[in-house]
Design an enzyme around this catalytic site. Structure first.
Site, PDB file in Angstrom:
ATOM      1  N   HIS A 189       0.823  -1.210   0.000  1.00 55.97           N
ATOM      2  CA  HIS A 189       0.000   0.000   0.000  1.00 55.97           C
ATOM      3  C   HIS A 189       0.856   1.260   0.000  1.00 55.97           C
ATOM      4  O   HIS A 189       0.499   2.264  -0.621  1.00 55.97           O
ATOM      5  CB  HIS A 189      -0.938  -0.011   1.206  1.00 55.97           C
ATOM      6  CG  HIS A 189      -2.059  -0.989   1.066  1.00 55.97           C
ATOM      7  ND1 HIS A 189      -2.744  -1.516   2.129  1.00 55.97           N
ATOM      8  CD2 HIS A 189      -2.624  -1.558  -0.038  1.00 55.97           C
ATOM      9  CE1 HIS A 189      -3.676  -2.339   1.698  1.00 55.97           C
ATOM     10  NE2 HIS A 189      -3.619  -2.388   0.395  1.00 55.97           N
ATOM     11  N   GLU A 417      -3.056 -13.402 -14.775  1.00 52.30           N
ATOM     12  CA  GLU A 417      -2.472 -13.265 -13.438  1.00 52.30           C
ATOM     13  C   GLU A 417      -1.867 -14.577 -12.959  1.00 52.30           C
ATOM     14  O   GLU A 417      -1.044 -14.596 -12.047  1.00 52.30           O
ATOM     15  CB  GLU A 417      -3.547 -12.830 -12.439  1.00 52.30           C
ATOM     16  CG  GLU A 417      -4.230 -11.521 -12.784  1.00 52.30           C
ATOM     17  CD  GLU A 417      -5.533 -11.366 -12.038  1.00 52.30           C
ATOM     18  OE1 GLU A 417      -5.581 -10.536 -11.113  1.00 52.30           O
ATOM     19  OE2 GLU A 417      -6.503 -12.075 -12.377  1.00 52.30           O
ATOM     20  N   ASP A 441      -0.214  -9.766  -9.336  1.00 50.94           N
ATOM     21  CA  ASP A 441      -0.459 -11.168  -9.005  1.00 50.94           C
ATOM     22  C   ASP A 441       0.401 -12.109  -9.842  1.00 50.94           C
ATOM     23  O   ASP A 441       0.862 -13.141  -9.344  1.00 50.94           O
ATOM     24  CB  ASP A 441      -1.936 -11.511  -9.198  1.00 50.94           C
ATOM     25  CG  ASP A 441      -2.775 -11.170  -7.966  1.00 50.94           C
ATOM     26  OD1 ASP A 441      -2.245 -11.284  -6.854  1.00 50.94           O
ATOM     27  OD2 ASP A 441      -3.941 -10.779  -8.124  1.00 50.94           O
ATOM     28  N   CYS A 488      -2.106  -3.998 -16.960  1.00 54.70           N
ATOM     29  CA  CYS A 488      -2.845  -3.093 -16.078  1.00 54.70           C
ATOM     30  C   CYS A 488      -2.335  -3.143 -14.651  1.00 54.70           C
ATOM     31  O   CYS A 488      -2.924  -2.545 -13.755  1.00 54.70           O
ATOM     32  CB  CYS A 488      -4.340  -3.400 -16.116  1.00 54.70           C
ATOM     33  SG  CYS A 488      -4.779  -5.028 -15.475  1.00 54.70           S
TER      34      CYS A 488
END
Length: 556
Positions: A189, A417, A441, A488
């Site tokens: 984060h 992913e 991922d 992405c």
């Protein structure tokens, strides 16, 4: 000789300044004075806990409302974690067993920290958030302000063991010129929010506090190098040159293409109508990732088709222009994004469990109702709408999703992913019209490495040659099929890596809107041939550091 320590670079840029160490906590005196809280019984203690939690959650929501994009997403998730029913249940159980409130809270948090850390993957990433929530609730209970990062009075380099989302989101880039943390990885984060704020950032720098406290530091967010007490004049000159270069990049206004005219679509990642509207001020060709699950993190029941359609329409409408499109990802619920009406509780390993498209295996209606709502939103808004499924692992899964999307007039695609999806990309593209690679991922699953394990940060780096090889396989499958393959994940926001991805054959890059101009300007300054040379150099490297160096050497 200047001492240099190293970490994992996540936000490019050079910055120099005195080090400010973040070590704020609740005072021991206030905790001692609180004692057992003087509560009449367990119910009264639980009521005090509920009040403190509500205040903390309201604080997160207020900061989320004042933010946008990835920052708002992270803060909203933290508010949900603070009010988690499982955590409250553990506190209640400890209170009923006779523990005072503060020990009951600490034991409950420790219980979930152990569970999350044992799960690994995305759930382990929440340990920092959980510890932060504990500290904030504790402060509310004992009557102190919620702790946070010390406020610098002059431009400084912020160094911490780790930073909670609420702390990172509140940073002022004019005073915090760089961030260095001892823990965390490229998709933590801290990294996600720092990227949106445009603050040079290096994570996973073991021993940073001991090495940097009381010193000045030159932080290189492109290489991960942190120089201790560098020559002031030389550091100032290098920072000035970097700022000038970044200022030029910030003026780029499109179109997305290489120096010799090869088109590269630049798209934005969004979470809601506000972030979609904000993205229109950047030179983007649309939305490459609309994370629908983030609209429903605080919902106990599934919104009906009409309510979902209204939400999706508000995101699609700003891009109802010719030549632009929106890629909607169906619910990527599960793992670190539990949704009450969708996800399975008590999974032993949610990161490898029933998440994403897998939720529809037992409940097909969940997917079909969402696709119905997306189709209605596309028709209402007049926006070209593509739809993609997360966590696809087999050709059969891709086929089933493709059929369901086409029945509703939607253009279907899937996310890459899982390594199997990359290896089978040529077969999957026989069933769908596009691929979008989620590098966060894909890196974690390829390298079998917890994204939050500091000792493994070098493995969870998207520059890993093995990850780049899988990207190359998927991109080549797209080239042969004549179908687009985009990225992405957070890797798309790295201007240097963006050139490598283009060289591998990627046709679109989707990222936080704030990263679009630097990426677009870098790509526009390099020919396709040079991008391909950079890609070859990175693929031939033995580790992420040498891959970066090799690509940079070709660029120069």
């Amino acid at each position: 000789m200047v001492t240099t320590i190293h970490g994992t670079p996540v936000v490019p840029g050079l910055a120099h300044g005195p080090v400010l160490v973040a070590a704020a906590d609740v005072s021991a005196g206030a905790v001692a004075a609180y004692g057992d809280g003087g509560h009449a019984d367990a119910a009264a203690a639980l009521a005090a806990y509920d009040e403190a939690v509500a205040q903390v959650a309201d604080g997160f929501r207020a900061k989320a409302a004042a933010s946008s994009g990835a920052t708002a997403e992270v803060l909203t998730a933290s508010a949900g974690l603070a009010t988690d029913r499982g955590l409250r249940g553990a506190v209640r159980k400890n209170l009923n067993a006779g523990q005072p409130l503060l020990p009951a809270l600490e034991a409950a948090v420790d219980q979930f920290v152990t569970i999350f850390a044992g799960m690994g993957g995305l759930m382990a990433e929440r340990v920092t958030d959980l510890r932060d929530i504990h500290t904030r609730v504790l402060a509310r209970l004992v009557g102190e302000p919620e702790p946070g990062v010390p406020v610098p009075t002059s431009p400084s380099v912020l160094v911490a063991a780790d930073l909670a989302p609420a702390d990172t989101a509140g940073l002022d880039p004019s005073f915090v010129v760089a961030i260095v943390t001892e823990r965390g990885g490229p998709t933590s984060h801290t990294a996600i929010i720092a990227r949106q704020l445009g603050i040079p950032c290096v994570v996973g720098a073991a021993g940073a506090i001991a090495a940097l406290d009381g010193h000045t530091a030159l932080v290189d967010g492109r290489t991960g190098a942190i120089e201790v007490d560098p020559d002031e004049d030389q550091a100032g000159k290098r920072v000035k040159e970097d700022l000038a270069e970044r200022a030029v990049l910030a003026t780029w206004s499109g179109p997305g293409q290489t120096a010799d005219g090869r088109p590269v679509k630049l798209l934005a990642n969004v979470a809601d109508a506000a972030s979609a509207s904000a993205a229109t001020s950047e030179p983007v060709s649309g939305i490459g990732l609309f994370r629908t699950e983030l609209c429903f993190l605080d919902r106990d029941t599934e919104p009906d088709v009409d309510e979902q359609a209204a939400i999706y329409t508000s995101v699609l409408e700003p891009f109802a222009s010719e030549g632009k499109h929106v890629v909607v990802r169906t619910l990527d619920a599960g793992s670190d994004k539990p949704i009450a009406f969708a996800t399975h509780p008590d999974e032993e390993n949610p990161a490898l469990g029933v998440r994403g498209l897998r939720l529809s295996f037992a409940d097909p209606g969940l997917l079909h109702r969402q696709l119905d709502a997306i189709a209605i939103a596309a028709e209402r808004s007049g926006t070209e709408c593509w739809v993609m499924a997360p966590m696809v692992a087999t050709v059969a899964e891709a086929r089933g999703f493709g059929e369901a999307a086409r029945e509703r007039g939607l253009k279907p695609g899937v996310m890459v992913e899982v390594p199997s999806a990359a290896l089978l990309a040529h077969k999957i593209l026989e069933e769908v019209d596009f691929l979008s690679i989620g590098t966060n991922d894909l890196t974690q699953y390829t390298m079998a490495a917890d994204r939050m394990a500091t000792d493994l940060a070098h493995l969870t780096d998207p520059w890993q040659p093995a990850v780049l090889q899988l990207v190359a396989i998927a991109a080549e499958a797209g080239r042969q099929a004549g179908k687009p393959v985009g990225v992405c994940g957070e890797a798309a926001a790295d201007p240097l890596l963006a050139c490598v991805l283009v060289g591998l054959g990627i046709t679109s890059l989707s990222m936080a809107a704030a990263a679009v101009r630097p990426v677009g300007a870098r790509v526009a300054d390099v020919t396709l041939g040079r991008c391909e040379e950079m890609a070859e150099a990175a693929l031939a490297a033995v580790d992420p550091a040498t891959a970066r160096e090799a690509a940079l050497a070709v660029l120069r």
